[in-house]
Design a protein around this motif. Structure first.
Motif, PDB file in Angstrom:
ATOM      1  N   LEU A 189      60.736  29.319  21.951  1.00 22.05           N
ATOM      2  CA  LEU A 189      62.094  29.090  21.480  1.00 22.05           C
ATOM      3  C   LEU A 189      62.785  27.965  22.244  1.00 22.05           C
ATOM      4  N   LEU A 190      62.484  27.835  23.543  1.00 25.94           N
ATOM      5  CA  LEU A 190      63.228  26.909  24.386  1.00 25.94           C
ATOM      6  C   LEU A 190      62.944  25.441  24.076  1.00 25.94           C
ATOM      7  N   GLU A 191      61.843  25.142  23.411  1.00 31.37           N
ATOM      8  CA  GLU A 191      61.599  23.757  23.011  1.00 31.37           C
ATOM      9  C   GLU A 191      62.531  23.330  21.879  1.00 31.37           C
ATOM     10  N   LYS A 192      63.077  24.299  21.137  1.00 27.68           N
ATOM     11  CA  LYS A 192      63.928  23.987  20.001  1.00 27.68           C
ATOM     12  C   LYS A 192      65.387  24.355  20.212  1.00 27.68           C
ATOM     13  N   LEU A 193      65.671  25.140  21.220  1.00 22.51           N
ATOM     14  CA  LEU A 193      67.007  25.707  21.370  1.00 22.51           C
ATOM     15  C   LEU A 193      68.029  24.706  21.895  1.00 22.51           C
ATOM     16  N   VAL A 194      67.612  23.877  22.839  1.00 20.16           N
ATOM     17  CA  VAL A 194      68.531  22.943  23.485  1.00 20.16           C
ATOM     18  C   VAL A 194      68.731  21.724  22.593  1.00 20.16           C
ATOM     19  N   ILE A 286      67.796  28.638  14.169  1.00 19.67           N
ATOM     20  CA  ILE A 286      68.086  28.529  15.593  1.00 19.67           C
ATOM     21  C   ILE A 286      69.443  27.865  15.778  1.00 19.67           C
ATOM     22  N   THR A 287      70.316  28.568  16.448  1.00 19.06           N
ATOM     23  CA  THR A 287      71.650  28.044  16.724  1.00 19.06           C
ATOM     24  C   THR A 287      71.623  27.290  18.041  1.00 19.06           C
ATOM     25  N   LYS A 288      71.837  25.986  17.995  1.00 21.10           N
ATOM     26  CA  LYS A 288      71.809  25.181  19.202  1.00 21.10           C
ATOM     27  C   LYS A 288      73.187  25.123  19.841  1.00 21.10           C
ATOM     28  N   HIS A 289      73.185  24.906  21.135  1.00 23.78           N
ATOM     29  CA  HIS A 289      74.416  24.855  21.918  1.00 23.78           C
ATOM     30  C   HIS A 289      74.316  23.632  22.819  1.00 23.78           C
ATOM     31  N   PRO A 290      75.426  22.944  23.126  1.00 28.66           N
ATOM     32  CA  PRO A 290      75.335  21.769  23.999  1.00 28.66           C
ATOM     33  C   PRO A 290      74.625  22.036  25.312  1.00 28.66           C
ATOM     34  N   ASP A 291      74.772  23.236  25.847  1.00 28.60           N
ATOM     35  CA  ASP A 291      74.093  23.575  27.098  1.00 28.60           C
ATOM     36  C   ASP A 291      72.898  24.486  26.821  1.00 28.60           C
ATOM     37  N   ILE A 292      73.170  25.596  26.205  1.00 21.40           N
ATOM     38  CA  ILE A 292      72.084  26.509  25.844  1.00 21.40           C
ATOM     39  C   ILE A 292      72.534  27.312  24.645  1.00 21.40           C
TER      40      ILE A 292
END
Length: 618
Positions: A189-194, A286-292
């Protein structure tokens, strides 16, 4: 590492703790001193520039003479689990396509594995870093182990840490390893989340190849425990039961564990630290966020429980013989933010615990750890503020803690507030009761809490879309009732709050009745990343944070009767803070060009604080 929940809406967490908010007795800030009984006398004496000059060195960990075992070795442990097939997949690099693989008929072959990375559609993935193979360690020069000048003021106490106190440092794979698409790891998930505009986890600290040197640096400083995580998608690229195990990953973490033990240290292993396999979550969901981005991470997926339990069994079967402490989930509240997600976490954790103790007959410890910025009432004399603090804490911790630690129902605040909430039946509660050997907590700071303006009950009847404070229905602030910040602030959400920390330990111990394990705590000094290297290394605010928190742990143990099992500093090195390198939580600096590490002053101060309180006799 964890992130603050301040201002995050739709975060569905829950908890039921004690009805009464605990407080500790006040402690005077004035230190005791001896009053002079006579007038001073003045005199001459020889002068020397070295009058106050002393040199001390860090005491490195000694080489072990024996290796303790906690469970059956793999050859015997595998008898308690289905037979496992293993394979290898190699690497996925930019420009490679599924067409280059010829095993298109194999559902778990190279073509199928490559297609997962193809579908992940990474942005700006143009390099694999400086290293492509494990780097042999080099000795740490004695010149790097000289203790720095001490701060003028420091802790003044008479307590020693218990003999079984666990002291160490922590890190997580996604934040330090890099090598994301190498040696068989599939997307997480972390490759796409940020957000694509922020730094990614593609390289980070290259610990995947530099782990031997990192372990040597920790052992040279005298660190006793090293907490790390194993990525699910590296062990089981296709995630689900019955799919092949990645032999390269097994070999890698087998060697990592042996490297830790050979250095005289002990490993602590976390199974899942935010990096859920990407296949649990559709990329367009996937909901992205400026930080996380705060996302469900697939925890509510109907296949999640069986898949995670299978993954846990793979790890325990291979490594439980040499690992004394296991953690199933890291801070699940941040990603399991709906009822079904938390319910799945509770069920999956309990099943892994039963396998570890009941089937493997393992003798180590297995538990779970949570995030929670301890909620303290803005006005402790106002009953509505006290009720708000109790609700805030119970909704974050009791959702997990009630069934796992007390065999009790989900909190009423959860059942009455969360969409889709349902009760556990009696057999589920009986099965889950006591399925953790410790209560892990990452207590970075505190949060000042007061009720929503319209009141908690009125707010809780609304939905997340109509009320920004839902579901907690409390206001979260960083100033006390007198307008002062609750402590010295950092680069991020963390404030130095040692007194609240001691109060928190008392709350956890008396609420959940299990040893408390401070599984992460740390402080990113404000503006540190913009300083010159010598000023980054002389990080006194971080020393204040660590030494004050450790002092409060000692008081909690000896003055409040709280069983604090141990403490792990976050993080052993500056790392990738989910799209950010400026929030430096590490006790070592990293040169992002050369990957060279440098010890910070706080590292020496923290280890010295513990060491001088282990062997000293009153």
């Amino acid at each position: 590492m964890r992130y603050t929940i301040l201002g995050i809406t739709g975060l569905i967490a829950a908890v039921e703790a004690q009805e009464i908010f605990h407080t500790t007795k006040g402690h005077s800030a004035r230190s005791q001193c001896t009053q002079a009984t006579s007038s001073p006398s003045y005199y001459f004496q020889p002068f020397s520039y070295t009058l106050n000059e002393t040199v001390r060195y860090a005491t490195s960990m000694p080489s072990p003479t024996t290796t303790k075992t906690y469970a059956p070795a793999y050859t015997d442990a595998v008898k308690h689990f289905t037979s496992l097939s293993t394979t290898t997949w190699g690497n996925w690099l930019p420009g490679q396509t599924v067409i280059s693989a010829t095993d298109t008929d194999d559902p778990f072959g190279q073509a199928a594995w490559s297609s997962m990375w193809q579908a992940a559609d990474l942005q700006n993935y143009t390099t694999t870093g400086m290293y492509s193979t494990t780097v042999s360690p080099t000795p740490i020069p004695t010149s790097e182990l000289v203790l720095p000048p001490s701060d003028y003021f420091g802790p003044n106490d008479c307590y020693n840490f218990p003999d079984d106190f666990v002291f160490g440092v922590a890190g997580s794979a996604a934040q330090i390893e890099g090598a994301i698409a190498l040696e068989g790891r599939s997307p997480s998930l972390l490759e796409k989340l940020v957000a694509d505009s922020r730094p990614k986890d593609y390289v980070t600290n290259e610990n995947y190849y530099l782990y031997k040197q990192d372990i040597q640096r920790l052992a040279a400083m005298g660190v006793e425990y090293y907490s790390f995580t194993i990525p699910w998608s590296r062990i089981l690229p296709f995630v689900h039961p019955g799919t092949p195990v990645n032999q390269q990953a097994i070999d890698h973490y087998d060697d990592l564990i042996n490297t830790i033990l050979d250095a005289g240290m002990q490993p602590v292993v976390t199974m899942l630290h935010f990096d859920s396999p990407l296949m649990f979550v559709a990329s367009d969901n996937i909901t992205k966020h400026p930080d996380i981005g705060y996302n469900n991470a697939g925890y509510q997926n109907e296949t999640f429980v069986d898949a995670f339990v299978n993954y846990g069994k793979v790890l325990l079967t291979h490594f439980a013989d040499r690992v004394p402490i296991w953690v199933t989930f890291n801070e699940p509240l941040l990603y399991a933010f709906n009822f079904q997600g938390v319910d799945n976490v509770v069920h999956a954790h309990s099943q892994v615990y039963k396998f570890y103790h009941n089937e493997l007959k393992a003798k180590g410890k297995l538990g779970i750890k949570f995030n929670d910025n301890f909620g303290v009432p803005k006005d402790p004399k106002n009953s509505s503020h006290v009720d708000a603090a109790n609700r805030f804490n119970e909704m974050q911790l009791g959702f997990f803690g009630n069934p796992i630690f007390r065999g009790e129902q989900y909190p009423k605040s959860i059942l009455d507030t969360m969409p889709g909430a349902k009760r556990l039946n009696d057999s589920e509660l009986e099965y889950m009761n006591g399925t953790s050997d410790f209560f892990g907590i990452d207590p970075y700071t505190a949060t000042v809490v007061s009720p929503a303006d319209e009141g908690i009950q009125a707010c809780s009847k609304n939905t997340a879309e109509s009320n920004s404070l839902f579901p907690y229905c409390v206001k979260q602030e960083t100033e006390n009732i007198y307008g002062w910040n609750i402590g010295y602030r950092s680069e991020s959400y963390v404030y130095i709050t040692p007194t609240y920390f001691r109060e928190y330990l008392l709350y956890l111990w008396n609420t959940f009745r299990h040893p408390v394990f401070v599984s992460e705590f740390g402080f990113p000094v404000y503006g540190e990343a913009d300083k010159d290297l010598p000023d980054q290394l002389f990080d006194s605010p971080r020393s204040v944070y660590y030494l004050s928190f450790m002092s409060e742990i000692l008081k909690s143990i000896y003055e409040d009767g709280v069983h604090v099992m141990g403490a792990l500093a976050w993080s052993f090195v500056d790392n990738w803070e989910f799209g950010d390198y400026s929030a430096q939580f590490g006790i070592q600096v990293v040169n992002r060009t050369t990957q060279q590490r440098h010890y910070k002053k706080s590292f020496f101060d923290l280890v010295d604080f513990v060491k001088t309180r282990q062997d000293r006799k009153d």
